[in-house]
Design a protein around this motif. Structure first.
Motif, mmCIF file in Angstrom:
data_model
loop_
_atom_site.group_PDB
_atom_site.id
_atom_site.type_symbol
_atom_site.label_atom_id
_atom_site.label_comp_id
_atom_site.label_asym_id
_atom_site.label_seq_id
_atom_site.Cartn_x
_atom_site.Cartn_y
_atom_site.Cartn_z
ATOM 1 N N LEU A 196 31.267 42.051 41.479
ATOM 2 C CA LEU A 196 29.637 40.932 41.536
ATOM 3 C C LEU A 196 29.040 41.365 40.374
ATOM 4 O O LEU A 196 28.270 40.509 39.466
ATOM 5 N N ASP A 197 28.456 42.680 39.803
ATOM 6 C CA ASP A 197 27.773 43.534 39.098
ATOM 7 C C ASP A 197 28.465 42.901 37.315
ATOM 8 O O ASP A 197 26.838 42.103 36.881
ATOM 9 N N ASN B 106 27.332 39.292 36.965
ATOM 10 C CA ASN B 106 25.799 39.344 37.098
ATOM 11 C C ASN B 106 25.441 38.825 35.811
ATOM 12 O O ASN B 106 24.698 38.335 34.433
ATOM 13 N N PHE C 238 26.442 36.406 33.278
ATOM 14 C CA PHE C 238 25.964 34.808 33.433
ATOM 15 C C PHE C 238 24.550 35.489 32.776
ATOM 16 O O PHE C 238 23.191 34.903 31.746
ATOM 17 N N LYS C 239 23.566 36.702 33.444
ATOM 18 C CA LYS C 239 22.627 36.518 32.551
ATOM 19 C C LYS C 239 21.222 36.490 31.189
ATOM 20 O O LYS C 239 21.093 35.900 30.525
#
Length: 153
Positions: free
Chosen positions: A135-136, A139, A142-143
């Motif tokens: 998930l990191d 993330n 996407f950032k």
């Protein structure tokens, strides 16, 4: 790997849509029936513990101050937010949650905590670490997309 990509894409889309739908239904069937998901995320953006400027909140939510003003006006009418100008510089507008706004914040936070608890229920420690790592990475990806899209304008 192409099959894996299709499966992951389908899962991402389903997860995103399902989370939004569950949030909407939870709001509409609970004590916060008078606010939308967008308004709830605005409340979340304001935060619990201190007054914030409209500019700070707008930047955190990645929206314009004008868009935030419209949302804040609605939340003030509904009793979730208070607004004031500071005496030193009347152009600076501070916003904060009311008691009702703080209750909404806490209920939404509980929803997210319950969602996470149910998601990781039954995972062993190693599986939980792998999920967090995955998930990191998603993330971070996407950032990076948000930053690159912002530079295109």
């Amino acid at each position: 790997m192409e099959v894996g990509n299709r499966v992951m894409n389908k899962l991402f889309v389903q997860l995103f849509n399902d989370i939004l739908e569950i949030e909407e239904k939870t709001l509409k069937n609970g004590p916060l029936q008078d606010i939308s998901i967008t308004e709830m995320h605005t409340i979340e953006g304001i935060g619990m513990y201190k007054e914030r400027t409209m500019t700070e909140v707008a930047q955190d939510l990645r929206i314009t101050v004008g868009t935030l003003t419209t949302a804040i006006n609605k939340l003030i009418k509904k009793g979730y937010v208070e607004r004031k100008r500071i005496e030193e510089d009347r152009r600076v507008v501070l916003i904060r949650l009311t008691k009702k706004g703080k209750l909404a914040y806490r209920l939404h936070e509980k929803f997210h905590n319950d969602m996470v608890s149910q998601t990781i229920e039954g995972l062993n420690e190693e599986e939980e670490k792998i999920l967090i790592s995955s998930l990191d990475k998603i993330n971070v990806f996407f950032k990076g997309k948000i930053v690159s899209i912002g530079k295109e304008k």
